[in-house]
Design an enzyme around this catalytic site. Sequence first.
Site, mmCIF file in Angstrom:
data_model
loop_
_atom_site.group_PDB
_atom_site.id
_atom_site.type_symbol
_atom_site.label_atom_id
_atom_site.label_comp_id
_atom_site.label_asym_id
_atom_site.label_seq_id
_atom_site.Cartn_x
_atom_site.Cartn_y
_atom_site.Cartn_z
ATOM 1 N N ASP A 68 0.829 -1.203 0.000
ATOM 2 C CA ASP A 68 0.000 0.000 0.000
ATOM 3 C C ASP A 68 0.865 1.256 0.000
ATOM 4 O O ASP A 68 1.988 1.254 0.502
ATOM 5 C CB ASP A 68 -0.911 -0.014 1.236
ATOM 6 N N ASN A 86 -10.545 -1.836 -6.232
ATOM 7 C CA ASN A 86 -9.611 -0.959 -6.953
ATOM 8 C C ASN A 86 -10.089 -0.672 -8.372
ATOM 9 O O ASN A 86 -9.770 0.373 -8.946
ATOM 10 C CB ASN A 86 -8.225 -1.598 -7.042
#
Length: 219
Positions: A16, A64
């Site tokens: 991340d 996403n």
Amino acid sequence: MSQRHPPLRHIALIPDGIRRWSRLHNVGLDHAYCAVSRVLVDISDTIFAHEADSLSVYVLSKQNLTRSSNDLALTFSSHIRIFETVLPRLAAKWNARIIHVGDRGLLPGNYLRALDGVCDFSNPFCGRKEIYICAGYSVDWEIATFWNGNTDHEKGCQVPHAIDLLIRTGGEVRLSGFLPIQLQYAELCFMQKLFPDTTSADVEDAMAQYYTRNRRFGR
């Protein structure tokens, strides 16, 4: 290894902070993914040089895929470069198989072709090492596909092993729906560093922490 400290065989990674890193350094996402490629190689080498056999990487979730088309286009092209250049080298170096985990129907054709290409390239490698690339993954897809008895491999593959250690970079303290079944008794390590700034030493520290924890597995 004692029962308290069983061998560290399977590590999961949530890389991340890539987009935040690009904004922080005022560079394009494609430039950020150049750093990602280097870090991914360093981390994989560190993990496999120890006793771990499997690495699962969360590269693209179903959620996403709701991002803007421009953002996704850059992400897709950057991932394709990694699939075509970085992963084949890792597979050959570690005699490792690359395995895609996720809903194939959610991914564009050129992305799938690049991912299938490196998976096919790695098929002859017969070592114990495995790298699971989780793209188009969601837990609802996994449950619907596998845990309800669907054995059609065209639907995608599944991570078959329990995970010992999860490492998430970027400062967020959550799983974001990543492999909850396999992570039931995993040790969790959340790092503040954004993924492109993560080093092998950071991963070695996380692995060392693993051996300080009392793993009781509910007993």
